[in-house]
Design a protein around this motif. Structure first.
Motif, mmCIF file in Angstrom:
data_model
loop_
_atom_site.group_PDB
_atom_site.id
_atom_site.type_symbol
_atom_site.label_atom_id
_atom_site.label_comp_id
_atom_site.label_asym_id
_atom_site.label_seq_id
_atom_site.Cartn_x
_atom_site.Cartn_y
_atom_site.Cartn_z
ATOM 1 N N GLU A 176 0.827 -1.206 0.000
ATOM 2 C CA GLU A 176 0.000 0.000 0.000
ATOM 3 C C GLU A 176 0.864 1.260 0.000
ATOM 4 O O GLU A 176 0.525 2.254 -0.656
ATOM 5 C CB GLU A 176 -0.933 -0.015 1.218
ATOM 6 C CG GLU A 176 -1.995 -1.111 1.159
ATOM 7 C CD GLU A 176 -2.794 -1.211 2.445
ATOM 8 O OE1 GLU A 176 -2.434 -0.498 3.409
ATOM 9 O OE2 GLU A 176 -3.752 -2.000 2.490
ATOM 10 N N LEU A 177 1.990 1.218 0.742
ATOM 11 C CA LEU A 177 2.905 2.370 0.762
ATOM 12 C C LEU A 177 3.454 2.645 -0.632
ATOM 13 O O LEU A 177 3.512 3.798 -1.079
ATOM 14 C CB LEU A 177 4.051 2.104 1.738
ATOM 15 C CG LEU A 177 5.209 3.117 1.699
ATOM 16 C CD1 LEU A 177 4.727 4.488 2.151
ATOM 17 C CD2 LEU A 177 6.379 2.636 2.561
ATOM 18 N N ILE A 178 3.858 1.591 -1.325
ATOM 19 C CA ILE A 178 4.421 1.753 -2.672
ATOM 20 C C ILE A 178 3.387 2.336 -3.630
ATOM 21 O O ILE A 178 3.675 3.262 -4.398
ATOM 22 C CB ILE A 178 4.944 0.396 -3.189
ATOM 23 C CG1 ILE A 178 6.165 -0.052 -2.364
ATOM 24 C CG2 ILE A 178 5.297 0.484 -4.668
ATOM 25 C CD1 ILE A 178 6.664 -1.429 -2.722
ATOM 26 N N GLN A 179 2.171 1.805 -3.574
ATOM 27 C CA GLN A 179 1.124 2.279 -4.481
ATOM 28 C C GLN A 179 0.770 3.741 -4.210
ATOM 29 O O GLN A 179 0.657 4.544 -5.139
ATOM 30 C CB GLN A 179 -0.116 1.398 -4.344
ATOM 31 C CG GLN A 179 0.082 -0.029 -4.845
ATOM 32 C CD GLN A 179 -1.103 -0.926 -4.555
ATOM 33 O OE1 GLN A 179 -2.002 -0.554 -3.792
ATOM 34 N NE2 GLN A 179 -1.131 -2.111 -5.141
ATOM 35 N N THR A 180 0.616 4.081 -2.930
ATOM 36 C CA THR A 180 0.256 5.454 -2.573
ATOM 37 C C THR A 180 1.368 6.426 -2.933
ATOM 38 O O THR A 180 1.120 7.510 -3.476
ATOM 39 C CB THR A 180 -0.049 5.541 -1.066
ATOM 40 O OG1 THR A 180 -1.098 4.642 -0.739
ATOM 41 C CG2 THR A 180 -0.477 6.957 -0.676
ATOM 42 N N ASP B 179 2.116 14.366 1.159
ATOM 43 C CA ASP B 179 1.397 13.099 0.954
ATOM 44 C C ASP B 179 2.324 11.908 1.147
ATOM 45 O O ASP B 179 1.928 10.881 1.720
ATOM 46 C CB ASP B 179 0.791 13.064 -0.456
ATOM 47 C CG ASP B 179 -0.333 14.071 -0.632
ATOM 48 O OD1 ASP B 179 -0.903 14.504 0.393
ATOM 49 O OD2 ASP B 179 -0.638 14.436 -1.782
ATOM 50 N N PHE B 180 3.561 12.038 0.662
ATOM 51 C CA PHE B 180 4.530 10.944 0.799
ATOM 52 C C PHE B 180 4.881 10.700 2.262
ATOM 53 O O PHE B 180 4.928 9.554 2.720
ATOM 54 C CB PHE B 180 5.787 11.295 0.001
ATOM 55 C CG PHE B 180 6.889 10.271 0.106
ATOM 56 C CD1 PHE B 180 6.660 8.928 -0.176
ATOM 57 C CD2 PHE B 180 8.174 10.659 0.489
ATOM 58 C CE1 PHE B 180 7.676 7.993 -0.083
ATOM 59 C CE2 PHE B 180 9.188 9.718 0.581
ATOM 60 C CZ PHE B 180 8.939 8.387 0.303
ATOM 61 N N GLN C 194 4.206 7.330 4.543
ATOM 62 C CA GLN C 194 5.235 6.661 5.340
ATOM 63 C C GLN C 194 4.812 6.578 6.801
ATOM 64 O O GLN C 194 5.020 5.555 7.459
ATOM 65 C CB GLN C 194 6.563 7.413 5.232
ATOM 66 C CG GLN C 194 7.294 7.207 3.916
ATOM 67 C CD GLN C 194 8.650 7.877 3.933
ATOM 68 O OE1 GLN C 194 8.767 9.074 4.142
ATOM 69 N NE2 GLN C 194 9.681 7.107 3.706
ATOM 70 N N MET C 195 4.247 7.658 7.319
ATOM 71 C CA MET C 195 3.813 7.676 8.705
ATOM 72 C C MET C 195 2.765 6.592 8.963
ATOM 73 O O MET C 195 2.824 5.863 9.962
ATOM 74 C CB MET C 195 3.247 9.051 9.042
ATOM 75 C CG MET C 195 2.890 9.237 10.505
ATOM 76 S SD MET C 195 2.285 10.907 10.841
ATOM 77 C CE MET C 195 0.757 10.894 9.927
ATOM 78 N N THR C 196 1.813 6.477 8.052
ATOM 79 C CA THR C 196 0.784 5.446 8.185
ATOM 80 C C THR C 196 1.409 4.048 8.147
ATOM 81 O O THR C 196 1.048 3.167 8.949
ATOM 82 C CB THR C 196 -0.248 5.583 7.049
ATOM 83 O OG1 THR C 196 -0.850 6.876 7.115
ATOM 84 C CG2 THR C 196 -1.324 4.515 7.162
ATOM 85 N N TYR C 197 2.353 3.855 7.238
ATOM 86 C CA TYR C 197 3.014 2.549 7.099
ATOM 87 C C TYR C 197 3.758 2.165 8.377
ATOM 88 O O TYR C 197 3.594 1.046 8.901
ATOM 89 C CB TYR C 197 3.966 2.599 5.912
ATOM 90 C CG TYR C 197 4.924 1.436 5.825
ATOM 91 C CD1 TYR C 197 4.476 0.165 5.471
ATOM 92 C CD2 TYR C 197 6.279 1.601 6.102
ATOM 93 C CE1 TYR C 197 5.347 -0.904 5.384
ATOM 94 C CE2 TYR C 197 7.153 0.534 6.020
ATOM 95 C CZ TYR C 197 6.691 -0.712 5.666
ATOM 96 O OH TYR C 197 7.567 -1.766 5.588
#
Length: 373
Positions: A134-138, A237-238, A242-245
């Motif tokens: 999900e991190l890569i896609q976002t 956004d990036f 990352q924070m969410t990941y």
């Protein structure tokens, strides 16, 4: 005039213009011809655009390396992107490790301590793999794509107009040189008067074209500030992605640690000298509305401390290192930093003590406690 005659004349004119520019450029490099300098504001804009292009490329390429460390996979994704086809889905490293752990745990037996722990670890690794995907896609959608669009779109337009401006400047300086030579020859022969008039007219035309192209280029370059503002939003956004990941990974590992605390054999407790405890969470409002709990520090629990806890006679006070959710009614739920009373019970599993808080009583895992003097 037929089409072929027109094409031949146009080709000859283009060749003459190219030759004139080449001669002017060469003479400038040799110091034999004057060069029209761009105004300071335009030069600063050109420098800013070039700097933006260089660092955007570096940041974009290194972000790609961060998100996909495998160079072969990056090349494959690049080829599929250029072919306008979707790249085949591949299992990532955390997911592969998780599957190996689950298969090994199943082979060793889910009923064994090691097999059960492997399965739990494998399931957590697969969840981390999903979060990584999900991190890569976002990040690709919200960060890499806008940066790539600037390099392949806006900056290419700027570079095209900048090259055109350079050609117009060479034409202008070549016209200035021809006029200067014609005026010098006019003083020696009146036949050159017509050439001077022609050169003056050419100079006015080239000056007008140069000024127009300089204005077009300047307007494009002034858009770099808007590009920086847009890239700043993409960077936010990036960082949020990352924070969410990392928040997800932290929570997954914290849950896994709690699960493993219930099934570790006693010899692990004797050999493990450190246990990670979460520090009080700190809300972050730097990006968006998301919040991330921060962790810091290690709580050291020595083997002798654990032995004292288990072998002490009577009751002792102990501080809870981190939260624990009771698995059943025989266990006592714990909150980090609270102080409870603990005591040993004959015949109880070596990984556990009996905990007491007010009128509540139940088993508590020994590795979640720190004995107080």
């Amino acid at each position: 005039m037929n089409i072929m005659d027109f094409n031949v004349k146009k080709l000859a004119a283009d060749a003459g213009t190219f030759l004139s520019r080449a001669v002017q450029f060469t003479e400038e490099k040799l110091g034999q011809a004057e060069k029209t300098e761009l105004d300071a504001h335009l030069e600063n804009l050109l420098s800013k655009a070039e700097c933006t292009k260089i660092w955007t490329e570096k940041i974009m390429k290194q972000t790609e390396v961060l998100l996909q460390p495998n160079p072969n996979a990056r090349i494959e994704e690049f080829v599929y992107e250029k072919l306008d086809r979707k790249a085949p889905s591949r299992i990532n490293n955390p997911e592969l490790l998780g599957q190996y752990m689950i298969d090994a745990g199943t082979e060793f037996g889910p009923g064994t301590a090691y097999g059960n722990a492997l399965i739990k670890c494998g399931e957590t690794q697969k969840r981390i793999g999903t979060a990584d995907r999900e991190l890569i896609q976002t990040s690709a959608l919200n960060f890499l794509t806008p940066l790539r669009n600037f390099i392949e779109g806006d900056y290419k337009t700027i570079a095209k107009e900048r090259k055109l401006l350079q050609n117009k400047r060479l034409d202008l300086d070549a016209a200035k040189t021809r006029l200067k030579k014609a005026k010098a020859a006019e003083t020696r022969a009146s036949i050159w008067a017509e050439e001077v008039t022609k050169s003056e007219q050419e100079l006015r035309i080239t000056q007008s074209e140069f000024d127009r192209q300089a204005e077009i280029t300047r307007l494009l370059l002034e858009g770099i500030s808007s590009t920086h503002a847009h890239h700043l939003r993409c960077l936010n956004d990036f960082v949020e992605a990352q924070m969410t990941y990392y928040a997800q990974c932290y929570q997954y590992m914290l849950d896994l640690q709690k699960q493993l605390g219930r099934c570790f054999p006693s010899n692990y407790c004797n050999n493990n000298q450190t246990s990670v405890a979460p520090a009080p969470s700190a809300s972050s409002n730097v990006i968006g509305s998301s919040a991330l709990s921060s962790t810091s520090g290690l709580v050291i629990t020595s083997p002798s401390n654990l032995i004292d806890l288990k072998e002490c006679s009577g009751s002792r006070k102990a501080r809870v290192l981190y939260d624990y959710d009771a698995a059943n009614s025989s266990e006592l739920s714990l909150l980090a930093d609270e102080v409870i009373t603990v005591f040993s019970v004959v015949g109880m599993d070596s990984d556990w003590l009996m905990g007491e808080r007010g009128n509540q009583k139940g088993r508590v895992p020994i590795t979640y406690l720190e004995l107080l003097n």
